[in-house]
Design an enzyme around this catalytic site. Structure first.
Site, PDB file in Angstrom:
ATOM      1  N   ILE A  41       0.773  -1.172  -0.059  1.00  0.00           N
ATOM      2  CA  ILE A  41      -0.084   0.025  -0.305  1.00  0.00           C
ATOM      3  C   ILE A  41       1.073   1.406   0.153  1.00  0.00           C
ATOM      4  O   ILE A  41       0.205   2.300  -0.469  1.00  0.00           O
ATOM      5  CB  ILE A  41      -1.085   0.061   1.169  1.00  0.00           C
ATOM      6  CG1 ILE A  41      -2.060   0.908   1.032  1.00  0.00           C
ATOM      7  CG2 ILE A  41      -0.126   0.365   2.524  1.00  0.00           C
ATOM      8  CD1 ILE A  41      -3.386   0.614   1.986  1.00  0.00           C
ATOM      9  N   ASN A  79      11.422  -8.552   7.295  1.00  0.00           N
ATOM     10  CA  ASN A  79      11.905  -7.549   8.441  1.00  0.00           C
ATOM     11  C   ASN A  79      11.335  -8.665   9.635  1.00  0.00           C
ATOM     12  O   ASN A  79      10.168  -9.226   9.606  1.00  0.00           O
ATOM     13  CB  ASN A  79      10.963  -6.426   8.588  1.00  0.00           C
ATOM     14  CG  ASN A  79      11.346  -5.638   7.641  1.00  0.00           C
ATOM     15  OD1 ASN A  79      12.792  -5.361   7.327  1.00  0.00           O
ATOM     16  ND2 ASN A  79      10.335  -4.749   7.087  1.00  0.00           N
ATOM     17  N   VAL A 123       3.827  -5.236  10.514  1.00  0.00           N
ATOM     18  CA  VAL A 123       2.653  -6.232  10.320  1.00  0.00           C
ATOM     19  C   VAL A 123       3.049  -7.582  10.882  1.00  0.00           C
ATOM     20  O   VAL A 123       4.001  -8.254  10.343  1.00  0.00           O
ATOM     21  CB  VAL A 123       2.002  -6.442   8.745  1.00  0.00           C
ATOM     22  CG1 VAL A 123       1.028  -7.372   8.643  1.00  0.00           C
ATOM     23  CG2 VAL A 123       1.506  -5.100   8.326  1.00  0.00           C
ATOM     24  N   HIS A 168       5.881 -12.171   6.007  1.00  0.00           N
ATOM     25  CA  HIS A 168       5.854 -11.721   4.584  1.00  0.00           C
ATOM     26  C   HIS A 168       7.292 -11.487   4.061  1.00  0.00           C
ATOM     27  O   HIS A 168       8.079 -10.948   4.683  1.00  0.00           O
ATOM     28  CB  HIS A 168       4.761 -10.587   4.365  1.00  0.00           C
ATOM     29  CG  HIS A 168       5.154  -9.449   5.054  1.00  0.00           C
ATOM     30  ND1 HIS A 168       4.741  -9.283   6.476  1.00  0.00           N
ATOM     31  CD2 HIS A 168       5.869  -8.270   4.986  1.00  0.00           C
ATOM     32  CE1 HIS A 168       5.461  -8.143   7.255  1.00  0.00           C
ATOM     33  NE2 HIS A 168       5.903  -7.547   6.241  1.00  0.00           N
ATOM     34  N   HIS A 218       8.937  -9.081   1.111  1.00  0.00           N
ATOM     35  CA  HIS A 218       9.017  -7.796   0.334  1.00  0.00           C
ATOM     36  C   HIS A 218       9.646  -8.218  -0.909  1.00  0.00           C
ATOM     37  O   HIS A 218      10.968  -8.811  -0.994  1.00  0.00           O
ATOM     38  CB  HIS A 218       9.535  -6.639   0.876  1.00  0.00           C
ATOM     39  CG  HIS A 218       8.938  -6.145   2.099  1.00  0.00           C
ATOM     40  ND1 HIS A 218       7.991  -5.077   2.231  1.00  0.00           N
ATOM     41  CD2 HIS A 218       8.853  -6.657   3.326  1.00  0.00           C
ATOM     42  CE1 HIS A 218       7.737  -4.817   3.355  1.00  0.00           C
ATOM     43  NE2 HIS A 218       8.209  -5.588   4.191  1.00  0.00           N
TER      44      HIS A 218
HETATM   45  P1  DGP Z   1       6.773  -4.694   7.333  1.00  0.00           P
HETATM   46  O1  DGP Z   1       7.529  -3.471   7.849  1.00  0.00           O
HETATM   47  O2  DGP Z   1       7.924  -5.918   6.866  1.00  0.00           O
HETATM   48  O3  DGP Z   1       6.082  -5.157   8.566  1.00  0.00           O
HETATM   49  O4  DGP Z   1       5.899  -4.180   6.309  1.00  0.00           O
HETATM   50  C1  DGP Z   1       4.709  -4.350   6.051  1.00  0.00           C
HETATM   51  C2  DGP Z   1       4.041  -3.881   4.934  1.00  0.00           C
HETATM   52  O5  DGP Z   1       2.568  -3.831   4.790  1.00  0.00           O
HETATM   53  C3  DGP Z   1       4.542  -2.113   4.813  1.00  0.00           C
HETATM   54  O6  DGP Z   1       5.358  -1.829   3.634  1.00  0.00           O
HETATM   55  C4  DGP Z   1       3.123  -1.600   4.407  1.00  0.00           C
HETATM   56  C5  DGP Z   1       2.280  -2.964   4.081  1.00  0.00           C
HETATM   57  N1  DGP Z   1       0.692  -2.667   4.476  1.00  0.00           N
HETATM   58  C6  DGP Z   1       0.396  -2.474   5.729  1.00  0.00           C
HETATM   59  N2  DGP Z   1      -1.014  -2.587   5.518  1.00  0.00           N
HETATM   60  C7  DGP Z   1      -1.294  -2.869   4.380  1.00  0.00           C
HETATM   61  C8  DGP Z   1      -2.646  -2.975   3.639  1.00  0.00           C
HETATM   62  O7  DGP Z   1      -3.633  -2.879   4.265  1.00  0.00           O
HETATM   63  N3  DGP Z   1      -2.685  -3.224   2.358  1.00  0.00           N
HETATM   64  C9  DGP Z   1      -1.389  -3.440   1.546  1.00  0.00           C
HETATM   65  N4  DGP Z   1      -1.545  -3.502   0.261  1.00  0.00           N
HETATM   66  N5  DGP Z   1      -0.215  -3.148   2.308  1.00  0.00           N
HETATM   67  C10 DGP Z   1      -0.317  -3.175   3.601  1.00  0.00           C
END
Ligand code: DGP
Length: 112
Positions: A31, A87, A96, A100, A102
């Site tokens: 996002i 991360n 989050v 996951h 990236h």
């Molecule tokens: P991390 O720092 O590795 O936990 O990255 C989490 C990523 O998730 C961050 O780059 C933003 C993304 N993100 C958080 N909420 C949402 C969402 O609701 N939708 C999408 N598409 N991405 C999200």
């Protein structure tokens, strides 16, 4: 997992720019993209962090690099290059708490 935003995306309760899905993984665009290509490769089964990865977790994550490779091909960045990042925890900036990967690409990436 109740209250987990990625579990809600997996369940279709929150919309996401979904690019790929199979029985084990879902891929959607971040996002808040850091680069022209910024995908999140997410196992459907909830594991909160790499810290929680046991034998069962390894099974859940098995094949994630194959999905990443195919997504890089689909996005046309296999040859130009890409970075895969996980991360884990506060100092790494994990926000989050659902494991996951990236996939970052589409332009020259800043050095680590
Ligand atoms: P991390 O720092 O590795 O936990 O990255 C989490 C990523 O998730 C961050 O780059 C933003 C993304 N993100 C958080 N909420 C949402 C969402 O609701 N939708 C999408 N598409 N991405 C999200």
């Amino acid at each position: 997992m109740k209250g987990c935003i990625f579990c809600q995306i997996v369940a279709g309760e929150i919309p996401a720019a979904k690019l790929y899905e199979d029985d084990r993984f879902i891929v959607f665009r971040d996002i808040n993209p850091l680069y022209r290509v910024h995908l999140l490769i997410v196992p459907k089964r909830h594991i909160s962090s790499v810290n929680e990865v046991d034998d069962a977790g390894n099974e859940v994550l098995h094949g994630i690099f194959g999905v990443a490779r195919r997504m890089a091909e689909k996005e046309g960045v296999s040859e130009s290059g890409y970075r895969l990042v996980v991360n884990a925890g506060k100092d790494a900036g994990q926000v989050v708490m659902h494991v996951h990967l990236h996939l970052l690409a589409g332009e020259p990436l800043r050095p680590l």
